[in-house]
Design an enzyme around this catalytic site. Structure first.
Site, PDB file in Angstrom:
ATOM      1  N   GLY A  48       0.787  -1.238   0.000  1.00 41.30           N
ATOM      2  CA  GLY A  48       0.000   0.000   0.000  1.00 41.30           C
ATOM      3  C   GLY A  48       0.813   1.278   0.000  1.00 41.30           C
ATOM      4  N   GLU A 103       4.040   4.047   5.927  1.00 43.12           N
ATOM      5  CA  GLU A 103       2.836   3.225   5.820  1.00 43.12           C
ATOM      6  C   GLU A 103       1.738   3.990   5.089  1.00 43.12           C
ATOM      7  OE1 GLU A 103       1.425   0.613   5.618  1.00 43.12           O
ATOM      8  OE2 GLU A 103       0.553  -0.170   7.457  1.00 43.12           O
ATOM      9  N   ASP A 104       0.817   3.256   4.479  1.00 45.08           N
ATOM     10  CA  ASP A 104      -0.264   3.945   3.771  1.00 45.08           C
ATOM     11  C   ASP A 104      -1.279   4.551   4.734  1.00 45.08           C
ATOM     12  OD1 ASP A 104      -1.261   1.438   4.549  1.00 45.08           O
ATOM     13  OD2 ASP A 104      -1.981   0.868   2.559  1.00 45.08           O
ATOM     14  N   ASP A 107      -4.923   2.518  10.947  1.00 43.73           N
ATOM     15  CA  ASP A 107      -6.360   2.317  11.165  1.00 43.73           C
ATOM     16  C   ASP A 107      -6.568   1.881  12.621  1.00 43.73           C
ATOM     17  OD1 ASP A 107      -9.065   1.972  10.061  1.00 43.73           O
ATOM     18  OD2 ASP A 107      -8.691  -0.167  10.192  1.00 43.73           O
ATOM     19  N   PHE A 156     -13.979   3.806   3.870  1.00 41.78           N
ATOM     20  CA  PHE A 156     -12.948   2.979   3.244  1.00 41.78           C
ATOM     21  C   PHE A 156     -12.344   3.749   2.074  1.00 41.78           C
ATOM     22  CE2 PHE A 156     -10.650  -0.477   1.433  1.00 41.78           C
ATOM     23  CZ  PHE A 156     -10.217  -1.134   2.563  1.00 41.78           C
ATOM     24  N   ASP A 163      -5.737  -0.142  -1.475  1.00 44.01           N
ATOM     25  CA  ASP A 163      -6.577  -1.054  -2.247  1.00 44.01           C
ATOM     26  C   ASP A 163      -7.837  -1.460  -1.498  1.00 44.01           C
ATOM     27  OD1 ASP A 163      -5.238  -2.707  -0.263  1.00 44.01           O
ATOM     28  OD2 ASP A 163      -5.969  -4.424  -1.396  1.00 44.01           O
ATOM     29  N   ARG A 169      -5.505   0.395  -6.634  1.00 42.70           N
ATOM     30  CA  ARG A 169      -4.236   0.958  -6.148  1.00 42.70           C
ATOM     31  C   ARG A 169      -3.689   2.023  -7.087  1.00 42.70           C
ATOM     32  NH1 ARG A 169      -2.255  -2.058  -1.781  1.00 42.70           N
ATOM     33  NH2 ARG A 169      -2.514  -4.317  -1.874  1.00 42.70           N
TER      34      ARG A 169
END
Ligand code: IMP
Ligand code: MG
Length: 184
Positions: A48, A103-104, A107, A156, A163, A169
């Protein structure tokens, strides 16, 4: 044939907005680490973070080394499993290094909390987290996000590397995925 855009509820951040923010973070990182002795070990979390990682590190003005990991706390759907597996580890020895985890999105915090503790245990000199997105409303485990691109709502999000079940992506922007895509 449907295009990727047919699955997007709305665009959160455009390519231009992302580029502007990424440049700001790169400048901050260059400043904060200007006195370290060895090159900064920038660790991209695959898959990601790939787009964010490459855009970020090319703007950093201090010496960096590249490394990558695959760590997963996530199922193919939108529910985190709570357990972290390292599927690909670093090529470099983390001992004594200044590590920047790229990091993407943070969460629940499970993945980043685990990796920060893991590298501290391995004797890293310092460990910081740089995340493109932060979703604090979903946090289950406390984790310091030292550098954050954008705080996002509990939706989301896909695109610019992120993704849903490996799709979307390659969208150049960040968008909210239509709920109809994953609530079927
Ligand atoms: P955490 O361990 O729960 O913080 O999960 C982090 C990982 O979950 C990220 O690296 C993503 O792969 C995935 N993830 C969490 N939220 C989203 C989202 O909104 N879109 C895409 N992937 C997400
Ligand atoms: Mg991930």
């Amino acid at each position: 044939m449907k295009t990727k855009e047919d699955f997007i509820e709305r665009v959160l951040y455009t390519e231009e907005e992302i580029a502007t923010r990424v440049k700001e973070i790169s400048a901050q990182i260059s400043e904060d680490y200007k006195d370290i002795e060895k090159p900064l070990l920038t660790v991209g979390i695959l898959n990601g973070a790939v787009m964010f990682y490459t855009d970020l590190v090319r703007r950093v003005s201090i010496p960096v080394h590249f490394d990558f990991m695959i760590a997963s706390s996530y199922d193919a759907n939108t529910h985190t499993s709570g357990k972290v597996n390292i599927l690909k580890n670093l090529d470099n020895d983390p001992k004594g290094r200044d590590i920047l985890l790229v990091e993407d999105i943070v969460d629940s915090g499970t993945t980043m909390n685990y990796l920060v503790e893991y590298f501290k245990d391995k004797g890293a000199n310092s460990v910081k987290v740089c995340a493109l997105l932060n979703k604090p409303s979903r946090r289950k485990i406390d984790v310091d996000v030292d550098y954050c691109g954008f705080e996002v709502p509990d939706e989301f999000i896909v695109g610019y590397g992120l993704d849903f079940a490996q799709h979307y992506r390659n969208l150049p922007y960040l968008g909210i995925l239509k709920r109809s895509v994953y609530s079927k």
